[in-house]
Design an enzyme around this catalytic site. Structure first.
Site, PDB file in Angstrom:
ATOM      1  N   GLY A  18       1.960   4.617 -12.349  1.00 39.37           N
ATOM      2  CA  GLY A  18       0.876   3.796 -11.819  1.00 39.37           C
ATOM      3  C   GLY A  18       1.410   2.674 -10.960  1.00 39.37           C
ATOM      4  N   SER A  27      12.233   6.829  -8.275  1.00 38.30           N
ATOM      5  CA  SER A  27      11.458   5.752  -7.644  1.00 38.30           C
ATOM      6  C   SER A  27      12.349   4.617  -7.171  1.00 38.30           C
ATOM      7  CB  SER A  27      10.470   5.197  -8.670  1.00 38.30           C
ATOM      8  OG  SER A  27       9.948   3.968  -8.226  1.00 38.30           O
ATOM      9  N   ALA A  28      11.884   3.915  -6.143  1.00 37.73           N
ATOM     10  CA  ALA A  28      12.553   2.696  -5.680  1.00 37.73           C
ATOM     11  C   ALA A  28      12.567   1.627  -6.765  1.00 37.73           C
ATOM     12  CB  ALA A  28      11.843   2.166  -4.439  1.00 37.73           C
ATOM     13  N   TYR A  50       9.841   1.202 -16.448  1.00 34.32           N
ATOM     14  CA  TYR A  50       9.575   2.382 -15.598  1.00 34.32           C
ATOM     15  C   TYR A  50      10.808   2.669 -14.732  1.00 34.32           C
ATOM     16  CZ  TYR A  50       7.459   4.931 -11.633  1.00 34.32           C
ATOM     17  OH  TYR A  50       7.177   5.828 -10.621  1.00 34.32           O
ATOM     18  N   ASN A  58       6.703   3.650  -2.614  1.00 30.60           N
ATOM     19  CA  ASN A  58       5.244   3.450  -2.559  1.00 30.60           C
ATOM     20  C   ASN A  58       4.521   4.427  -1.612  1.00 30.60           C
ATOM     21  OD1 ASN A  58       2.657   2.360  -2.841  1.00 30.60           O
ATOM     22  ND2 ASN A  58       3.530   0.350  -3.297  1.00 30.60           N
ATOM     23  N   LYS A  77      -2.176   1.856  -6.659  1.00 30.24           N
ATOM     24  CA  LYS A  77      -1.180   0.981  -6.043  1.00 30.24           C
ATOM     25  C   LYS A  77      -1.857   0.135  -4.958  1.00 30.24           C
ATOM     26  CE  LYS A  77       1.045   4.780  -5.808  1.00 30.24           C
ATOM     27  NZ  LYS A  77       1.058   5.178  -4.434  1.00 30.24           N
ATOM     28  N   ALA A  78      -1.087  -0.805  -4.407  1.00 31.89           N
ATOM     29  CA  ALA A  78      -1.676  -1.780  -3.482  1.00 31.89           C
ATOM     30  C   ALA A  78      -2.408  -1.135  -2.293  1.00 31.89           C
ATOM     31  CB  ALA A  78      -0.605  -2.759  -3.017  1.00 31.89           C
ATOM     32  N   ARG A 112       6.494  -5.097   0.993  1.00 32.40           N
ATOM     33  CA  ARG A 112       6.690  -3.702   0.589  1.00 32.40           C
ATOM     34  C   ARG A 112       6.712  -2.854   1.859  1.00 32.40           C
ATOM     35  NH1 ARG A 112       7.106  -6.042  -3.517  1.00 32.40           N
ATOM     36  NH2 ARG A 112       6.324  -5.530  -5.606  1.00 32.40           N
ATOM     37  N   ARG A 144      10.593  -5.451  -0.981  1.00 31.81           N
ATOM     38  CA  ARG A 144      11.172  -4.096  -1.075  1.00 31.81           C
ATOM     39  C   ARG A 144      10.933  -3.384   0.241  1.00 31.81           C
ATOM     40  NH1 ARG A 144       9.395  -1.200  -6.110  1.00 31.81           N
ATOM     41  NH2 ARG A 144      11.275  -2.128  -6.979  1.00 31.81           N
TER      42      ARG A 144
HETATM   43  P1  NAD Z   1       0.272  10.917 -10.342  1.00 31.46           P
HETATM   44  O1  NAD Z   1       0.034  10.094 -11.555  1.00 31.46           O
HETATM   45  O2  NAD Z   1      -0.857  11.160  -9.423  1.00 31.46           O
HETATM   46  O3  NAD Z   1       0.892  12.323 -10.753  1.00 31.46           O
HETATM   47  C1  NAD Z   1       1.662  12.528 -11.913  1.00 31.46           C
HETATM   48  C2  NAD Z   1       1.031  13.670 -12.679  1.00 31.46           C
HETATM   49  O4  NAD Z   1       1.829  13.944 -13.849  1.00 31.46           O
HETATM   50  C3  NAD Z   1      -0.379  13.342 -13.185  1.00 31.46           C
HETATM   51  O5  NAD Z   1      -1.326  14.264 -12.688  1.00 31.46           O
HETATM   52  C4  NAD Z   1      -0.256  13.424 -14.686  1.00 31.46           C
HETATM   53  O6  NAD Z   1      -1.410  13.945 -15.340  1.00 31.46           O
HETATM   54  C5  NAD Z   1       0.944  14.353 -14.843  1.00 31.46           C
HETATM   55  N1  NAD Z   1       1.533  14.215 -16.163  1.00 31.46           N
HETATM   56  C6  NAD Z   1       1.809  13.064 -16.821  1.00 31.46           C
HETATM   57  N2  NAD Z   1       2.283  13.332 -18.047  1.00 31.46           N
HETATM   58  C7  NAD Z   1       2.309  14.686 -18.150  1.00 31.46           C
HETATM   59  C8  NAD Z   1       2.679  15.562 -19.192  1.00 31.46           C
HETATM   60  N3  NAD Z   1       3.110  15.095 -20.368  1.00 31.46           N
HETATM   61  N4  NAD Z   1       2.586  16.901 -18.990  1.00 31.46           N
HETATM   62  C9  NAD Z   1       2.119  17.384 -17.795  1.00 31.46           C
HETATM   63  N5  NAD Z   1       1.735  16.598 -16.777  1.00 31.46           N
HETATM   64  C10 NAD Z   1       1.832  15.259 -16.964  1.00 31.46           C
HETATM   65  O7  NAD Z   1       1.493  10.220  -9.573  1.00 31.46           O
HETATM   66  P2  NAD Z   1       2.115  10.528  -8.143  1.00 31.46           P
HETATM   67  O8  NAD Z   1       1.892   9.331  -7.318  1.00 31.46           O
HETATM   68  O9  NAD Z   1       1.679  11.856  -7.659  1.00 31.46           O
HETATM   69  O10 NAD Z   1       3.660  10.561  -8.522  1.00 31.46           O
HETATM   70  C11 NAD Z   1       4.374  11.776  -8.714  1.00 31.46           C
HETATM   71  C12 NAD Z   1       5.795  11.447  -9.130  1.00 31.46           C
HETATM   72  O11 NAD Z   1       6.428  10.619  -8.141  1.00 31.46           O
HETATM   73  C13 NAD Z   1       5.913  10.685 -10.446  1.00 31.46           C
HETATM   74  O12 NAD Z   1       7.073  11.129 -11.115  1.00 31.46           O
HETATM   75  C14 NAD Z   1       6.096   9.257 -10.003  1.00 31.46           C
HETATM   76  O13 NAD Z   1       6.768   8.471 -10.980  1.00 31.46           O
HETATM   77  C15 NAD Z   1       6.938   9.448  -8.756  1.00 31.46           C
HETATM   78  N6  NAD Z   1       6.809   8.307  -7.828  1.00 31.46           N
HETATM   79  C16 NAD Z   1       5.629   8.095  -7.174  1.00 31.46           C
HETATM   80  C17 NAD Z   1       5.522   7.014  -6.320  1.00 31.46           C
HETATM   81  C18 NAD Z   1       4.260   6.713  -5.579  1.00 31.46           C
HETATM   82  O14 NAD Z   1       4.220   5.720  -4.855  1.00 31.46           O
HETATM   83  N7  NAD Z   1       3.210   7.527  -5.694  1.00 31.46           N
HETATM   84  C19 NAD Z   1       6.595   6.146  -6.133  1.00 31.46           C
HETATM   85  C20 NAD Z   1       7.770   6.400  -6.829  1.00 31.46           C
HETATM   86  C21 NAD Z   1       7.884   7.498  -7.661  1.00 31.46           C
HETATM   87  N1  GDD Z   2      -1.847  -2.457  -7.406  1.00 32.94           N
HETATM   88  C1  GDD Z   2      -2.208  -3.580  -6.771  1.00 32.94           C
HETATM   89  N2  GDD Z   2      -3.535  -3.907  -6.691  1.00 32.94           N
HETATM   90  N3  GDD Z   2      -1.254  -4.389  -6.253  1.00 32.94           N
HETATM   91  C2  GDD Z   2      -1.647  -5.506  -5.615  1.00 32.94           C
HETATM   92  C3  GDD Z   2      -2.990  -5.866  -5.472  1.00 32.94           C
HETATM   93  C4  GDD Z   2      -3.992  -5.043  -6.051  1.00 32.94           C
HETATM   94  O1  GDD Z   2      -5.187  -5.294  -5.984  1.00 32.94           O
HETATM   95  N4  GDD Z   2      -3.044  -7.022  -4.784  1.00 32.94           N
HETATM   96  C5  GDD Z   2      -1.794  -7.373  -4.493  1.00 32.94           C
HETATM   97  N5  GDD Z   2      -0.932  -6.464  -5.022  1.00 32.94           N
HETATM   98  C6  GDD Z   2       0.528  -6.567  -4.957  1.00 32.94           C
HETATM   99  C7  GDD Z   2       1.236  -6.425  -6.302  1.00 32.94           C
HETATM  100  O2  GDD Z   2       1.157  -7.618  -7.032  1.00 32.94           O
HETATM  101  C8  GDD Z   2       2.656  -6.125  -5.831  1.00 32.94           C
HETATM  102  O3  GDD Z   2       3.345  -7.311  -5.592  1.00 32.94           O
HETATM  103  C9  GDD Z   2       2.435  -5.362  -4.518  1.00 32.94           C
HETATM  104  O4  GDD Z   2       1.060  -5.543  -4.154  1.00 32.94           O
HETATM  105  C10 GDD Z   2       2.683  -3.872  -4.616  1.00 32.94           C
HETATM  106  O5  GDD Z   2       1.986  -3.392  -5.735  1.00 32.94           O
HETATM  107  P1  GDD Z   2       1.890  -1.820  -6.080  1.00 32.94           P
HETATM  108  O6  GDD Z   2       1.639  -1.057  -4.847  1.00 32.94           O
HETATM  109  O7  GDD Z   2       0.888  -1.676  -7.189  1.00 32.94           O
HETATM  110  O8  GDD Z   2       3.297  -1.500  -6.735  1.00 32.94           O
HETATM  111  P2  GDD Z   2       4.835  -1.688  -6.285  1.00 32.94           P
HETATM  112  O9  GDD Z   2       5.059  -1.480  -4.823  1.00 32.94           O
HETATM  113  O10 GDD Z   2       5.329  -2.977  -6.813  1.00 32.94           O
HETATM  114  O11 GDD Z   2       5.476  -0.499  -7.080  1.00 32.94           O
HETATM  115  C11 GDD Z   2       4.934   0.796  -6.851  1.00 32.94           C
HETATM  116  O12 GDD Z   2       5.789   1.539  -6.056  1.00 32.94           O
HETATM  117  C12 GDD Z   2       6.937   1.995  -6.692  1.00 32.94           C
HETATM  118  C13 GDD Z   2       7.820   2.729  -5.694  1.00 32.94           C
HETATM  119  O13 GDD Z   2       8.086   1.958  -4.582  1.00 32.94           O
HETATM  120  C14 GDD Z   2       4.583   1.397  -8.182  1.00 32.94           C
HETATM  121  O14 GDD Z   2       3.640   2.448  -8.019  1.00 32.94           O
HETATM  122  C15 GDD Z   2       5.749   1.978  -8.870  1.00 32.94           C
HETATM  123  O15 GDD Z   2       5.310   2.747  -9.984  1.00 32.94           O
HETATM  124  C16 GDD Z   2       6.497   2.852  -7.868  1.00 32.94           C
HETATM  125  O16 GDD Z   2       7.602   3.450  -8.465  1.00 32.94           O
END
Ligand code: NAD
Ligand code: GDD
Length: 327
Positions: A76, A118-119, A149, A178, A192-193, A220, A283
């Site tokens: 998340g 992830s980053a 995480y 992200n 996410k943001a 970001r 980042r």
């Molecule tokens: P997402 O939450 O949409 O997808 C992850 C999926 O994994 C979900 O559908 C969830 O139901 C499934 N899942 C969780 N637990 C499970 C389990 N026990 N068995 C089977 N399925 C399960 O997230 P996403 O954004 O599509 O991310 C995909 C991958 O990329 C993840 O590993 C995430 O950590 C990584 N990642 C994503 C981002 C990003 O910005 N979206 C950034 C860095 C890393």
């Molecule tokens: N989610 C969210 N919602 N973030 C917000 C908001 C809001 O309404 N307003 C401001 N922000 C700010 C957060 O406080 C944070 O500083 C920045 O936006 C980015 O937030 P996110 O996009 O939620 O997460 P992230 O960039 O810190 O980390 C995400 O990216 C990673 C990979 O780069 C997360 O999804 C991580 O799980 C992921 O691995």
């Protein structure tokens, strides 16, 4: 015909990846604990199953698979991963998926496996200056991620590399920065943001305001999902194991990002900075290594991806508003 398994196919990136593999002529099996929320998957076979259970991994990982893409994780945005309240679940659930998938892949003799890191695994001390964060791949150690995480992702990277070293399974590891776009989570607490800001702007009355967590000076970079999937496929088809960044180098402050979305909306809105979960101060992706190893790096301008995403989220809001209210 090549056969692939996408773990986490019910999720955002997994759904897009399934469709990309299908368009390339693959036979694809998807697995997830849930159906894809937006119906965004054309998998030939979709198994509802929990990868924390080794029997599920053993069932979906068959010896005829050429490739596995492991994206299943408890995941998340800042509101989910940086509050601390979900730390045990994140570490427990994600690491079990990785352990079970790798062990079954080893037992079935699957040749190549992709892992989505992830980053968030980069050290906090290199991400304190919002204008000059350091996220080059070799800067990962000495390790000091700012979230559990991130620690889980770092451990799991090593797990995939250990299976490569000891069991000959070819690992391909990407560190996503992200990722955003249509069909991604946009409400409910895990968004996410990029999606959160699009939703807030789309729902705001013209002349009103939106809330941004923090002082808005944190930075970001955000990458549109099509480029992420392109990077996954290029990495998977290459001889380079990784870990490698898949992200954009177009760094932006959160307030400037909000201004971009407001501009796209055509509304007149002000920004209200409020306390919230923040994560690192700055980042940005560093794309030297991906350019060197794959001869490619993402190039889509941020604004182009945001325009597409803003339109899609606006449509989702309208659809929700039209849903009948239960009596
Ligand atoms: P997402 O939450 O949409 O997808 C992850 C999926 O994994 C979900 O559908 C969830 O139901 C499934 N899942 C969780 N637990 C499970 C389990 N026990 N068995 C089977 N399925 C399960 O997230 P996403 O954004 O599509 O991310 C995909 C991958 O990329 C993840 O590993 C995430 O950590 C990584 N990642 C994503 C981002 C990003 O910005 N979206 C950034 C860095 C890393
Ligand atoms: N989610 C969210 N919602 N973030 C917000 C908001 C809001 O309404 N307003 C401001 N922000 C700010 C957060 O406080 C944070 O500083 C920045 O936006 C980015 O937030 P996110 O996009 O939620 O997460 P992230 O960039 O810190 O980390 C995400 O990216 C990673 C990979 O780069 C997360 O999804 C991580 O799980 C992921 O691995």
């Amino acid at each position: 015909m090549k056969k692939a398994l996408v773990c986490g196919a019910g999720g955002f990136i997994g759904g897009h990846l399934v469709n990309r593999l299908k368009s390339e002529g693959y036979w694809v099996r998807g697995v997830d604990v849930k159906e894809n929320e937006y119906g965004n998957t054309n998998a030939d076979e979709f198994v509802i199953g929990d990868l924390r259970n080794p029997e599920v991994a053993d069932e979906v990982i068959t010896s005829d698979l050429d490739e596995i893409y492991q994206l299943a994780a408890d995941m998340g945005g800042a509101g989910f991963v940086f509050t601390g309240t979900n730390d045990a679940a994140i570490m427990h659930n994600s690491v079990l998926c990785n352990l079970n998938v790798l062990e079954a892949a080893k037992n079935k003799g699957v040749k190549r496996i992709f892992y989505s890191s992830s980053a968030c695994m980069y050290p906090e001390h290199n991400q304190m200056d919002p204008n000059n964060p350091k996220c080059s791949e070799e800067s990962a150690y000495p390790a000091n991620p700012d979230s559990e995480y991130g620690w889980e992702k770092l451990f799991s990277e090593r797990l995939f590399l250990a299976y490569q070293k000891n069991h000959g399974i070819e690992a391909r590891i990407a560190r996503f920065h992200n990722i955003f776009g249509p069909m991604g989570t946009w409400d409910g607490g895990r968004e996410k943001a990029p999606a959160a800001v699009c939703r807030k702007v789309a729902m705001a009355e013209d002349g009103g305001s939106i809330e941004i967590w923090g002082d808005g000076k944190q930075t970001r970079s955000f990458l549109i999902v099509d480029e992420c999937v392109e990077g996954i496929r290029r990495l998977m088809s290459s001889d380079f194991s990784g870990p490698v960044n898949i992200g954009s180098e177009e760094m932006i402050s959160l307030n400037d990002f909000a201004k971009m979305v407001i501009d796209i909306s055509g509304k007149n809105l002000s920004i209200n900075n409020i306390p919230g979960p923040l994560g690192v101060r700055g980042r940005n992706s560093d794309n030297h290594l991906i350019t060197e190893k794959l001869g490619w790096a993402p190039s889509t301008p941020l604004r182009k991806g945001v325009e597409k995403t803003y339109d899609w989220i606006s449509e989702q809001i309208q659809k929700k508003e039209l849903e009948p209210v239960e009596a």
